[in-house]
Design a protein around this motif. Structure first.
Motif, PDB file in Angstrom:
ATOM      1  N   ALA A 109      37.086  45.982  48.947  1.00  0.00           N
ATOM      2  CA  ALA A 109      38.313  45.189  48.985  1.00  0.00           C
ATOM      3  C   ALA A 109      38.840  45.011  47.567  1.00  0.00           C
ATOM      4  CB  ALA A 109      38.055  43.829  49.623  1.00  0.00           C
ATOM      5  N   ASP A 110      40.138  45.176  47.402  1.00  0.00           N
ATOM      6  CA  ASP A 110      40.805  44.865  46.135  1.00  0.00           C
ATOM      7  C   ASP A 110      41.246  43.413  46.181  1.00  0.00           C
ATOM      8  OD1 ASP A 110      40.510  47.486  45.264  1.00  0.00           O
ATOM      9  OD2 ASP A 110      42.490  48.103  45.952  1.00  0.00           O
ATOM     10  N   VAL A 111      40.880  42.648  45.156  1.00  0.00           N
ATOM     11  CA  VAL A 111      41.068  41.198  45.207  1.00  0.00           C
ATOM     12  C   VAL A 111      41.718  40.694  43.925  1.00  0.00           C
ATOM     13  CG1 VAL A 111      39.933  38.995  45.679  1.00  0.00           C
ATOM     14  CG2 VAL A 111      38.882  41.118  46.494  1.00  0.00           C
ATOM     15  N   VAL A 112      42.753  39.861  44.080  1.00  0.00           N
ATOM     16  CA  VAL A 112      43.316  39.117  42.964  1.00  0.00           C
ATOM     17  C   VAL A 112      42.639  37.753  42.946  1.00  0.00           C
ATOM     18  CG1 VAL A 112      45.386  38.059  41.982  1.00  0.00           C
ATOM     19  CG2 VAL A 112      45.523  40.320  43.048  1.00  0.00           C
ATOM     20  N   LEU A 113      42.047  37.414  41.816  1.00  0.00           N
ATOM     21  CA  LEU A 113      41.254  36.198  41.695  1.00  0.00           C
ATOM     22  C   LEU A 113      42.109  35.018  41.230  1.00  0.00           C
ATOM     23  CD1 LEU A 113      38.151  37.800  39.945  1.00  0.00           C
ATOM     24  CD2 LEU A 113      38.479  37.369  42.397  1.00  0.00           C
ATOM     25  N   ALA A 114      41.519  33.844  41.228  1.00  0.00           N
ATOM     26  CA  ALA A 114      42.245  32.635  40.851  1.00  0.00           C
ATOM     27  C   ALA A 114      42.704  32.656  39.403  1.00  0.00           C
ATOM     28  CB  ALA A 114      41.370  31.407  41.112  1.00  0.00           C
ATOM     29  N   ASP A 115      42.022  33.400  38.539  1.00  0.00           N
ATOM     30  CA  ASP A 115      42.453  33.490  37.138  1.00  0.00           C
ATOM     31  C   ASP A 115      43.507  34.563  36.918  1.00  0.00           C
ATOM     32  OD1 ASP A 115      41.024  35.861  37.314  1.00  0.00           O
ATOM     33  OD2 ASP A 115      39.522  35.324  35.804  1.00  0.00           O
ATOM     34  N   GLY A 116      43.977  35.188  38.000  1.00  0.00           N
ATOM     35  CA  GLY A 116      44.980  36.241  37.901  1.00  0.00           C
ATOM     36  C   GLY A 116      44.405  37.618  37.672  1.00  0.00           C
ATOM     37  N   GLY A 117      43.086  37.707  37.540  1.00  0.00           N
ATOM     38  CA  GLY A 117      42.444  39.005  37.346  1.00  0.00           C
ATOM     39  C   GLY A 117      42.360  39.792  38.638  1.00  0.00           C
ATOM     40  N   PHE A 118      42.053  41.073  38.507  1.00  0.00           N
ATOM     41  CA  PHE A 118      42.002  41.991  39.646  1.00  0.00           C
ATOM     42  C   PHE A 118      40.656  42.695  39.624  1.00  0.00           C
ATOM     43  CE2 PHE A 118      42.461  46.241  41.439  1.00  0.00           C
ATOM     44  CZ  PHE A 118      43.162  46.011  42.615  1.00  0.00           C
ATOM     45  N   VAL A 119      39.958  42.690  40.759  1.00  0.00           N
ATOM     46  CA  VAL A 119      38.669  43.370  40.865  1.00  0.00           C
ATOM     47  C   VAL A 119      38.604  44.114  42.184  1.00  0.00           C
ATOM     48  CG1 VAL A 119      37.458  41.659  39.450  1.00  0.00           C
ATOM     49  CG2 VAL A 119      37.481  41.410  41.942  1.00  0.00           C
ATOM     50  N   THR A 120      37.728  45.096  42.243  1.00  0.00           N
ATOM     51  CA  THR A 120      37.366  45.748  43.501  1.00  0.00           C
ATOM     52  C   THR A 120      35.951  45.316  43.849  1.00  0.00           C
ATOM     53  OG1 THR A 120      38.799  47.654  43.121  1.00  0.00           O
ATOM     54  CG2 THR A 120      37.001  47.937  44.690  1.00  0.00           C
ATOM     55  N   ALA A 121      35.799  44.751  45.022  1.00  0.00           N
ATOM     56  CA  ALA A 121      34.494  44.265  45.468  1.00  0.00           C
ATOM     57  C   ALA A 121      33.910  45.234  46.485  1.00  0.00           C
ATOM     58  CB  ALA A 121      34.623  42.880  46.083  1.00  0.00           C
ATOM     59  N   SER A 122      32.643  45.580  46.305  1.00  0.00           N
ATOM     60  CA  SER A 122      31.936  46.483  47.210  1.00  0.00           C
ATOM     61  C   SER A 122      30.442  46.217  47.062  1.00  0.00           C
ATOM     62  CB  SER A 122      32.257  47.943  46.870  1.00  0.00           C
ATOM     63  OG  SER A 122      31.691  48.297  45.620  1.00  0.00           O
ATOM     64  N   GLU A 123      29.633  47.012  47.734  1.00  0.00           N
ATOM     65  CA  GLU A 123      28.183  46.858  47.583  1.00  0.00           C
ATOM     66  C   GLU A 123      27.737  47.106  46.140  1.00  0.00           C
ATOM     67  OE1 GLU A 123      26.066  45.716  49.589  1.00  0.00           O
ATOM     68  OE2 GLU A 123      26.618  46.106  51.669  1.00  0.00           O
ATOM     69  N   LYS A 124      28.533  47.903  45.381  1.00  0.00           N
ATOM     70  CA  LYS A 124      28.143  48.278  44.026  1.00  0.00           C
ATOM     71  C   LYS A 124      28.851  47.475  42.947  1.00  0.00           C
ATOM     72  CE  LYS A 124      26.945  53.042  45.298  1.00  0.00           C
ATOM     73  NZ  LYS A 124      27.221  54.493  45.048  1.00  0.00           N
ATOM     74  N   GLU A 125      29.996  46.902  43.250  1.00  0.00           N
ATOM     75  CA  GLU A 125      30.769  46.142  42.269  1.00  0.00           C
ATOM     76  C   GLU A 125      31.052  44.747  42.833  1.00  0.00           C
ATOM     77  OE1 GLU A 125      34.047  48.619  40.276  1.00  0.00           O
ATOM     78  OE2 GLU A 125      33.905  49.463  42.296  1.00  0.00           O
ATOM     79  N   HIS A 126      30.768  43.734  42.025  1.00  0.00           N
ATOM     80  CA  HIS A 126      30.997  42.359  42.471  1.00  0.00           C
ATOM     81  C   HIS A 126      30.391  42.155  43.870  1.00  0.00           C
ATOM     82  CE1 HIS A 126      33.658  41.518  39.062  1.00  0.00           C
ATOM     83  NE2 HIS A 126      34.134  42.730  39.249  1.00  0.00           N
ATOM     84  N   ALA A 127      29.119  42.515  43.971  1.00  0.00           N
ATOM     85  CA  ALA A 127      28.457  42.494  45.275  1.00  0.00           C
ATOM     86  C   ALA A 127      28.387  41.088  45.862  1.00  0.00           C
ATOM     87  CB  ALA A 127      27.053  43.085  45.144  1.00  0.00           C
ATOM     88  N   ASP A 128      28.299  40.069  44.994  1.00  0.00           N
ATOM     89  CA  ASP A 128      28.271  38.700  45.519  1.00  0.00           C
ATOM     90  C   ASP A 128      29.602  38.336  46.164  1.00  0.00           C
ATOM     91  OD1 ASP A 128      29.570  38.803  43.041  1.00  0.00           O
ATOM     92  OD2 ASP A 128      28.851  36.824  42.402  1.00  0.00           O
ATOM     93  N   LEU A 129      30.692  38.735  45.554  1.00  0.00           N
ATOM     94  CA  LEU A 129      32.011  38.494  46.131  1.00  0.00           C
ATOM     95  C   LEU A 129      32.177  39.279  47.426  1.00  0.00           C
ATOM     96  CD1 LEU A 129      34.907  37.380  46.009  1.00  0.00           C
ATOM     97  CD2 LEU A 129      35.490  39.307  44.505  1.00  0.00           C
ATOM     98  N   PHE A 130      31.714  40.512  47.429  1.00  0.00           N
ATOM     99  CA  PHE A 130      31.818  41.349  48.631  1.00  0.00           C
ATOM    100  C   PHE A 130      31.047  40.711  49.790  1.00  0.00           C
ATOM    101  CE2 PHE A 130      30.494  45.258  51.067  1.00  0.00           C
ATOM    102  CZ  PHE A 130      31.758  45.569  51.542  1.00  0.00           C
ATOM    103  N   TRP A 131      29.868  40.182  49.495  1.00  0.00           N
ATOM    104  CA  TRP A 131      29.087  39.478  50.524  1.00  0.00           C
ATOM    105  C   TRP A 131      29.903  38.322  51.097  1.00  0.00           C
ATOM    106  CZ3 TRP A 131      27.351  34.448  50.969  1.00  0.00           C
ATOM    107  CH2 TRP A 131      26.368  34.205  51.946  1.00  0.00           C
TER     108      TRP A 131
END
Length: 461
Positions: A162-184
């Motif tokens: 999932a591509d996610v815009v965060l509360a600080d205005g940043g952008f991340v891609t969450a998956s099993e390999k990246e930002h795994a805690d957010l993906f969970w």
């Protein structure tokens, strides 16, 4: 929001910014549930992730209230906030399918119909709801169940990234390999952690399915539910069937002589060999002679959209839900009682199976905390007339209060009503709540995204 703030927002963003004085305002603030009548100070139609990033920065820096709208199907109307800003993702409605990898990427404002249509061209699908007008975003973030759940799991089980815009205005891609805690957390934790601008799903071979509809008169509803609770969990994974109490709709495939009659029944979806659907459903007669039984091969998107015209946008809605690991005899008595007292022709109760493939995911692998549940129930009071709003609400509340002691305590988060307590949210996440609160602290420490079934950030330290 004063005029200078509004103009600054219009200058900063590429998409349209609609305010109360604009001619399209009432249309822009309209959501699926007509019982919701909230008046945002502005509705921002975001065209891309850049627009979302700018909108988040704008509302955060000015201390404005914010809500996020995907498909607008939120029963409690959590996609709108009075006097604040709604980030409207509906302009981001698109779907791209890769038939080689059997994946689909869809925009954050897409509906299930967008996904179903794009994937069907390649003979593919992913489990997601029972109506094509439902938003992909809210359904997925809540977990998501539908016609394909027993075969392929929850919608969230099929989320790859999932591509996610965060509360600080940043952008991340969450998956099993990246930002795994957010993906969970995104797989069942609702819209607490950011604005998802696109989802990537695993797809499965699904093209033409066997649709079945079996109805029984109310005097048989208790026998039918006893049969159903034993039959379906032992059935092949290819067979899904949700139980419903309903007034028979006036139109095909139902014969005129049963139109408007209160009945209990099951809507079946068979993903095996469509020529075997009658054979597979032969046991329905063990519950007693049906008043109506119908089967037909049908393209999967047609099954997904067959309720769209029956319950379109613009009706009065009030719903509540619960999880169940069994259907007790006492619960069956409650269902029979409230089926008899169905207050309007569109009001209903559904029991969606969430076993089979959904049980093969580990209890702690996603934020969805009820892998041991067998059914997800929802009681929906529905009617076009605002004068009946209190009637349908009271029927749903009374039904739920009498049924709730036979439940597991929590509910599918998308079925929690607007007037329910924070304890219901905690009950829904069980012992996952503290982990979700810690992840919330990491990604949204000020709780910017709280127009939802909210998980408050854990205290620092």
């Amino acid at each position: 929001m004063d005029g200078s703030t509004l103009e600054a927002m219009r200058t900063a963003l590429r998409g349209p910014v609609v305010a109360p004085e604009d001619s399209g305002y009432d249309r822009a603030r309209t959501v699926y549930n007509a019982m919701i009548d909230r008046r945002p100070a502005a509705i921002v139609g975001c065209r891309d992730a850049g627009d979302v990033m700018d909108a988040v920065d704008f509302v955060r820096d000015r201390g404005l209230e914010v809500a996020v709208r995907g498909g607008g199907h939120s029963g409690p109307g959590l996609c709108l906030v009075d006097d604040g800003v709604t980030i409207d993702l509906s302009p981001m409605s698109w779907a791209r399918v890769d038939p080689v990898t059997k994946t689909a990427q869809v925009g954050g404002g897409s509906t299930l119909g967008d996904l179903d249509h794009a994937a069907h061209a390649f003979g593919l699908a992913t489990p997601a709801g029972i109506m094509s007008t439902t938003g992909v975003g809210g359904l997925t973030l809540g977990g998501g169940h539908g016609h394909l759940t027993r075969k392929y799991g929850l919608t969230a089980d099929n989320l790859l990234s999932a591509d996610v815009v965060l509360a600080d205005g940043g952008f991340v891609t969450a998956s099993e390999k990246e930002h795994a805690d957010l993906f969970w957390a995104l797989r069942g934790g609702g819209g607490n952690f950011g604005v998802v601008t696109s989802f990537t799903f695993e797809l499965h071979p699904v093209h033409t399915v066997g649709l079945g509809i079996t109805l029984w008169t109310l005097d048989r509803i208790q026998d039918v539910l006893r049969w159903y609770r034993d039959f379906l969990p032992q059935a092949p994974d290819d067979l899904n069937g949700f139980f419903a109490v309903l007034a028979v709709p006036p139109g095909p495939p139902f014969p005129e002589e049963i139109h408007g009659q209160k009945m209990g029944g099951v809507v079946w979806c068979w993903t095996g060999d469509v020529d075997r659907v009658e054979e597979v459903l032969a046991p329905v007669r063990d519950a007693g002679p049906p008043a109506f039984h119908f089967t037909a091969p049908m393209p999967y998107p047609a099954v997904q959209s067959m309720f769209d015209q029956l319950i379109p946008a613009g009706l009065q809605w009030y719903w509540r839900g619960d999880f169940f690991d069994r259907i007790t005899d006492d619960a069956i008595g409650v269902h029979a009682k409230y089926a008899e007292g169905l207050p309007t022709d569109l009001s209903t109760m559904h029991l969606y199976p969430i076993d089979a493939a959904a049980h093969r995911i580990g209890a702690d692998d996603t934020a969805w905390a009820y892998r041991d549940a067998v059914w997800s129930g929802v009681i929906g009071g529905i009617d076009p007339d605002p004068a009946n709003a209190e009637v349908i609400r009271q029927w749903a509340v009374d039904y739920w209060e009498e049924l709730h002691p036979h439940s597991m305590g929590g509910a599918y988060v998308n079925f929690i009503g607007a007037d329910e307590s924070q304890e219901r949210v905690r009950a829904t996440y069980r012992d996952h709540y503290d982990r979700l609160a810690a992840i919330k602290r990491t990604y949204d420490p000020q709780n910017l995204f709280h127009a939802n079934q909210n998980i408050e950030p854990a205290p620092a330290g």
